[in-house]
Design a protein around this motif. Sequence first.
Motif, PDB file in Angstrom:
ATOM      1  N   GLU A 114      -0.478  -2.607  -1.004  1.00 30.69           N
ATOM      2  CA  GLU A 114      -1.620  -2.517  -1.914  1.00 30.69           C
ATOM      3  C   GLU A 114      -1.208  -2.797  -3.348  1.00 30.69           C
ATOM      4  N   ARG A 115      -0.041  -2.343  -3.723  1.00 32.48           N
ATOM      5  CA  ARG A 115       0.435  -2.539  -5.091  1.00 32.48           C
ATOM      6  C   ARG A 115       0.794  -4.000  -5.337  1.00 32.48           C
ATOM      7  N   ILE A 116       1.354  -4.668  -4.340  1.00 26.71           N
ATOM      8  CA  ILE A 116       1.637  -6.102  -4.472  1.00 26.71           C
ATOM      9  C   ILE A 116       0.344  -6.863  -4.731  1.00 26.71           C
ATOM     10  N   LYS A 117      -0.694  -6.532  -3.974  1.00 25.33           N
ATOM     11  CA  LYS A 117      -1.974  -7.234  -4.120  1.00 25.33           C
ATOM     12  C   LYS A 117      -2.604  -6.955  -5.482  1.00 25.33           C
ATOM     13  N   ALA A 118      -2.485  -5.736  -5.950  1.00 28.28           N
ATOM     14  CA  ALA A 118      -3.033  -5.398  -7.268  1.00 28.28           C
ATOM     15  C   ALA A 118      -2.283  -6.151  -8.365  1.00 28.28           C
ATOM     16  N   GLN A 119      -0.968  -6.241  -8.231  1.00 28.75           N
ATOM     17  CA  GLN A 119      -0.190  -6.966  -9.222  1.00 28.75           C
ATOM     18  C   GLN A 119      -0.491  -8.457  -9.177  1.00 28.75           C
ATOM     19  N   ALA A 120      -0.685  -8.994  -7.967  1.00 29.64           N
ATOM     20  CA  ALA A 120      -1.038 -10.409  -7.838  1.00 29.64           C
ATOM     21  C   ALA A 120      -2.351 -10.705  -8.551  1.00 29.64           C
ATOM     22  N   ALA A 121      -3.326  -9.814  -8.388  1.00 31.86           N
ATOM     23  CA  ALA A 121      -4.612  -9.996  -9.056  1.00 31.86           C
ATOM     24  C   ALA A 121      -4.443  -9.953 -10.568  1.00 31.86           C
TER      25      ALA A 121
END
Length: 350
Positions: free
Chosen positions: A10-17
């Motif tokens: 989830e944190r990877i996806k948030a950082q990607a966004a």
Amino acid sequence: MTRQGENIEERIKAQAAALGFADCAIAHADAAPKTAERLAQWLSEGRHGDMIWMEERAAQRGSPQGLWPDVRSVIMLGMSYAPARDPLALEHAQDIGRISVYAQGQDYHDVVKKGLKALARWMIDEAGGELKVFVDTAPVMEKPLAEAAGLGWQGKHSNLVSRSHGSWLFLGAIYTTLDLSPDVPGRDRCGSCDACQRACPTDAFPAPYRVDARKCISYLTIEHKGPIPIEYRAAIGNRIYGCDDCLAVCPWNKFADSAAANKAFMGRSELAAPSLTDLLELDDAAFRAVFAGSPIKRIGRDRMVRNAAIAAGNSGNAGYKVQLQRLAQDQNEVVRDAAAWALAQLLEAR
């Protein structure tokens, strides 16, 4: 779980966004097992044309482990370039050269790779492991991996289609030794629609989900270095770099929001509707100046002028005669051939 109450995925996806990616999804490294077989068949049929690099590194291209045996997970990322205007709007503009939407702004290689590297640095700090980043130029089959990760599915035109972003995503990949939890793979939602196949000006789809690059206008105007086969020249119309037709007609594009597009890909005015008159005048220095910072720069002046000459021949405008006569004496054989053909077309149109 982290102290923020979120898992690393989830944190990877948030950082990607936060870094400008419109979508991010994860797959196991072995999640697209049929890729190597399908690639081998496509290559054996010669449908890659003279893109020799596709066969030279086919073993590495066929699977993530073929390129890097230590990879455990693949993070697939999409960056939107959804256009604000209809890509087909200039279809009948006789004095304008049409450039594919993706190439009207900054070079996506640079923009996407910058985002991938930033995400990679963050991942190493947060979770450790080893990783590698890729955007387009490495032997990576991005589209099957993107489908396996759940970014979308490969449509009948063989390109990725997203339920949220339509056909307008640049893809990047991060291979990592981390064992991450995968997302749900994409599901084909094309149904009975064949709009992309019917839209193709050169019938480049011998069957759904299969493309013959040798007939594709994107291949012919970008990758192909020699004379464009005569049987496809009229169908090219005023396309001078790429073709958006099969993408533009996809019904899923109604969900694509141009506001979600990365601002770096907004079309430069001189590339959104370039004058054929100006393009026919390009020398090497002028070509480099006009297309600096654009993916178009890699095809060089000769291929661009070849394409512009063919578009001029399709225009029906005898006003290009003087320029084409000059180009018929050009030092480059491919340019001379295209100019001579264009002159003959304009003569017939009188």
